[in-house]
Write an enzyme that holds these catalytic residues in place. Structure first.
Site, mmCIF file in Angstrom:
data_model
loop_
_atom_site.group_PDB
_atom_site.id
_atom_site.type_symbol
_atom_site.label_atom_id
_atom_site.label_comp_id
_atom_site.label_asym_id
_atom_site.label_seq_id
_atom_site.Cartn_x
_atom_site.Cartn_y
_atom_site.Cartn_z
ATOM 1 N N ASN A 1 44.662 47.375 41.496
ATOM 2 C CA ASN A 1 43.741 46.377 40.958
ATOM 3 C C ASN A 1 44.538 45.233 40.344
ATOM 4 O O ASN A 1 45.487 44.769 40.991
ATOM 5 C CB ASN A 1 42.624 46.963 40.094
ATOM 6 N N ASP A 2 44.206 44.780 39.182
ATOM 7 C CA ASP A 2 44.679 43.491 38.655
ATOM 8 C C ASP A 2 46.142 43.115 38.954
ATOM 9 O O ASP A 2 47.026 43.952 38.838
ATOM 10 C CB ASP A 2 44.597 43.490 37.126
ATOM 11 N N GLN B 1 48.368 46.697 38.982
ATOM 12 C CA GLN B 1 47.826 47.995 38.564
ATOM 13 C C GLN B 1 47.795 48.890 39.806
ATOM 14 O O GLN B 1 47.225 48.504 40.840
ATOM 15 C CB GLN B 1 46.407 47.808 38.009
ATOM 16 N N TRP C 1 34.831 45.505 40.943
ATOM 17 C CA TRP C 1 34.681 46.884 40.454
ATOM 18 C C TRP C 1 33.451 47.597 41.001
ATOM 19 O O TRP C 1 33.403 48.825 40.997
ATOM 20 C CB TRP C 1 34.641 46.900 38.916
ATOM 21 N N PHE D 1 48.150 49.836 31.388
ATOM 22 C CA PHE D 1 47.129 48.883 31.810
ATOM 23 C C PHE D 1 47.717 47.474 31.938
ATOM 24 O O PHE D 1 48.893 47.252 31.700
ATOM 25 C CB PHE D 1 45.965 48.888 30.805
ATOM 26 N N SER D 2 46.830 46.541 32.234
ATOM 27 C CA SER D 2 47.272 45.200 32.608
ATOM 28 C C SER D 2 48.049 44.472 31.528
ATOM 29 O O SER D 2 47.878 44.725 30.330
ATOM 30 C CB SER D 2 46.054 44.364 32.996
ATOM 31 N N ARG E 1 42.952 44.820 24.963
ATOM 32 C CA ARG E 1 43.834 44.968 26.132
ATOM 33 C C ARG E 1 44.170 43.663 26.853
ATOM 34 O O ARG E 1 43.625 42.621 26.590
ATOM 35 C CB ARG E 1 43.219 45.942 27.132
ATOM 36 N N TRP F 1 45.846 52.801 45.750
ATOM 37 C CA TRP F 1 44.949 51.847 45.082
ATOM 38 C C TRP F 1 45.719 50.795 44.306
ATOM 39 O O TRP F 1 46.723 51.109 43.671
ATOM 40 C CB TRP F 1 44.071 52.632 44.106
HETATM 41 C C1 FRU Z 1 40.469 44.853 34.660
HETATM 42 C C2 FRU Z 1 40.899 46.123 33.930
HETATM 43 C C3 FRU Z 1 41.733 45.736 32.735
HETATM 44 C C4 FRU Z 1 42.568 46.959 32.522
HETATM 45 C C5 FRU Z 1 42.830 47.411 33.924
HETATM 46 C C6 FRU Z 1 42.993 48.884 34.089
HETATM 47 O O1 FRU Z 1 40.210 45.008 35.996
HETATM 48 O O2 FRU Z 1 39.754 46.853 33.578
HETATM 49 O O3 FRU Z 1 40.972 45.339 31.612
HETATM 50 O O4 FRU Z 1 43.728 46.659 31.824
HETATM 51 O O5 FRU Z 1 41.763 46.948 34.708
HETATM 52 O O6 FRU Z 1 43.403 49.229 35.359
#
Ligand code: FRU
Length: 679
Positions: free
Chosen positions: A230-231, A247, A492, A290-291, A350, A228
């Site tokens: 993400n950001d 991420q 999401w 996290f990001s 964050r 997986w």
């Molecule tokens: C955005 C988010 C960020 C966080 C990250 C966690 O997509 O929710 O706010 O840092 O993903 O994976």
């Protein structure tokens, strides 16, 4: 537990040939073949050669050799490889890596140097035709009953139908090293994992990514090697390279313990995977690293990220001087509850984005009010990257702004374009939004004195991309001054459909940003044209209700532009189409460009309009220009030279590689196409 890690570093120092002494008796310095030759070994026959190849087969399966060199045997040739004589010492164990060698005719033996009798020998006991044919496994031989005996090692290939590969012989093994070697053996057998979470993740990725076939991957969009993502994080230019982190949960196709994956590039198109950069291995980030972002400051390269633990989000730092390996700052976190302004919750704090202006580092971070649900972007500043002070509130949302700004801000960024400040942010929980979470840009002037964004209006806030798969964009400044943006090409509220192949999530193709009259334009980075092949252009007269298939547009990896003077009704193109016309539609109608993706989501996503139809504005010129970047499961659409954009993914079947033009009224449609080939 920590000692495991220390010893593993010790192992690697042996591997690069620093050690391998034997109690002063004989110094063997080439037991790992790191000299790149057979120095200290006697070679007979022509079965063995030194190799620095790291993977084998068509699917990038790794040998998992140690150091640079290892010894490859030959299926059809015979030979032997004999070490110098040494004494069995310490715990009396001897270890090495072995692969191939399924029969007794190929083996590693340890011989008494006086009698030349074999004391012990083994072939690859774990040989597995399907899984482990060439992956090195670790063998640890027990010669404790022969301590103080002079011995030598012989690698034997007596077969013209079998082969044996070897690497990394280790002798003079003490108790601690023996424990480490047994762990290494079990990790290689899939029975254990390393305590060092970066090493564990890297090992898992290397061992498993071959399972995803090349034809099932995107070709020019960044994804994880497996698992997986993400950001986008840490998008930056450092030390001659473009760096992009993300991420990453390598272990599953779902969100999980957040690591930072890492790729580098010199042109935004072709990317190399690097070691995982951050793992959630501290108390303050055990839920996830996290990001965040990356920045060069006084010659060092810093990652600034959010450490998430139970009910708490704090900002942390990791430092590197090579751009690949990062050390978390001992004084982490650099921002926690004591640094927050009044009415701010530590639970939702964050996604720091850091930039440097006139020698001072600035950080914009998302935060949530403690007294209500709404959110704000906070500005901090620092003269050294370690000590930060609060500098002001950039913007805040409130109950009147929900339609565009949702509830909680995520992943802010701020940069200057054409003399203005552009804030980009991803507002969560926008009621009724097709993706639930949105992505917007706000143009104003950031005051570095007050920390506030000035001269902006709610009315002028626009979405950056009107698609289904676009979130958490982040920008960087390229060394030639261009402002480049990437975003997570997913959202999401939906799992990417293609995740069934073994990875989930991708980055958008990087886009160049420009600001003209307060409007943000975005276009694919120009470097893409270096990968064009099979250029094609033609003009077609498209008639009502006729599906005009264009054979030259068959394919999954293309950059297509259609241009026409619009008529009443719809005019457009269907890509990812099967022979019957089922695919992803793009068309102009009444001043807007629409994307309809029912044909590539049915059976997976709900077939509602909310999940399948979206649109964006045209510039209102006499001609409409629609540019589409296609890459296996995605299309990124740029309308009127980047005036608006729509990004969407789906799951086209192998049979959905065709394209056709359509129009409700007779229209002349010009088509320009280039295939994109990444070797
Ligand atoms: C955005 C988010 C960020 C966080 C990250 C966690 O997509 O929710 O706010 O840092 O993903 O994976």
């Amino acid at each position: 537990m920590k000692s495991k890690f220390r010893s593993l570093i010790f192992i690697s120092s042996i591997l690069i040939g620093l050690s391998s002494c034997n109690n002063g008796e004989v110094k063997l310095t080439n037991l790992g073949f790191e000299k790149g030759n057979f120095d200290e070994w006697t070679i007979d026959g022509d079965a063995f050669s030194i190799s620095d190849k790291v993977y084998f087969g068509d699917n990038n399966r790794y040998y998992f050799n140690e150091g640079k060199y290892h010894v490859i045997g030959s299926l059809s040739k015979k030979g032997t490889l004999k070490s110098k004589t040494f004494k069995v010492t310490n715990t009396g164990h001897i270890s090495f890596l072995i692969s191939g060698s399924k029969t007794n005719d190929t083996y590693v033996g340890v011989y008494d140097a006086k009698t030349h009798n074999v004391l012990t020998k083994t072939n690859n006991l774990y040989y597995d035709e399907m899984l482990n044919t060439d992956n090195y496994l670790r063998e640890v031989l027990d010669l404790s009953e022969f301590i103080n005996t002079n011995v030598y090692i012989k690698v034997v290939d007596n077969s013209d139908k079998d082969y044996i590969n070897v690497d990394d012989f280790i002798i003079d093994i003490d108790e601690d090293l023996l424990t480490e070697l047994m762990i290494d053996k079990n990790v290689r057998l899939g029975l254990d994992t390393y305590d060092d979470m970066i090493k564990a993740a890297n090992t898992y990725i290397k061992q498993n990514s071959y399972k995803i076939q090349a034809q099932d991957r995107f070709k020019y969009h960044v994804t994880g090697e497996i698992g997986w993502i993400n950001d986008p994080n840490g998008f930056s230019y450092y030390n001659g390279k473009i760096h992009l982190f993300y991420q990453h949960n390598p272990y599953d196709i779902k969100w999980g313990p957040m690591h930072w994956g890492h790729v580098t590039s010199t042109d935004f198109v072709k990317w190399n995977y690097e070691s995982v950069a951050l793992a959630p291995d501290k108390e303050y980030d055990y839920i996830g690293a996290f990001s965040g972002s990356a920045v060069e400051f006084n010659g060092k390269y810093y990652l600034v990220y959010t450490g998430a633990s139970d009910g708490k989000q704090v900002q942390c730092l990791a430092v590197s001087d090579n751009g690949i390996n990062f050390t978390k700052y001992e004084g982490n976190p650099i921002l926690d509850e004591k640094d927050l302004p009044a009415n701010t919750s530590i639970k939702d704090f964050r996604d720091p984005k850091v930039w440097v202006k006139d020698g001072t580092a600035y950080m914009i971070v998302s935060a949530r009010n403690s007294s209500n649900q709404y959110s704000k972007l906070l500005l901090f500043k620092s003269s050294n990257m370690y000590d930060w002070t609060y500098a002001g509130r950039v913007i805040a949302n409130n109950s009147n702004m929900g339609e565009k700004l949702g509830i909680m801000f995520e992943c802010p960024d701020v940069f200057e374009l054409n003399g203005k400040s552009v804030v980009i942010v991803s507002p969560q929980s926008v009621a009724g939004h097709r993706n639930a979470d949105s992505n917007v840009y706000i143009v104003g002037d950031l005051s570095y004195q007050t920390g506030n964004l000035e001269n902006w209006s709610y009315e002028s806030i626009n979405e950056i991309d009107n698609g289904f798969d676009f979130y958490a964009p982040q920008t960087m400044e390229m060394n030639d001054g261009r402002r480049i943006m990437v975003a997570w090409m997913a959202s999401w509220n939906r799992q990417p459909i293609y995740s069934s192949v073994g990875f989930a999530g991708a980055m958008t193709f990087p886009r160049e940003l420009t600001l003209i009259d307060g409007h943000l334009y975005q276009n694919p980075v120009r470097e893409l044209s270096n990968y064009y092949t099979d250029s094609y252009s033609n003009t077609f007269t498209v008639n009502a209700n006729n599906k005009l298939f264009v054979p030259e547009l068959d394919g999954f990896y293309q950059d297509i532009t259609i241009e026409f003077t619009p008529n009443n009704g719809k005019t457009g193109i269907t890509v990812f189409s099967d022979d019957n016309g089922k695919g992803m539609k793009l068309y102009y109608q009444n001043g807007r460009v629409y994307l309809e993706r029912y044909g590539v989501t049915d059976g997976y996503y709900s077939q509602t309009e909310l999940y399948n139809v979206t649109s964006s504005k045209t510039k209102g010129q006499s001609n409409v220009k629609i540019r589409l970047l296609l890459d296996r499961y995605s299309v990124e659409v740029f309308v009127d030279d980047g005036y608006s954009a729509i990004t969407a993914t789906g799951f086209p079947l192998n049979t959905q590689s065709k394209a056709y033009l359509f129009s409700d009224n007779t229209t002349n449609v010009k088509v320009i196409k280039n295939n994109i080939r990444i070797d």
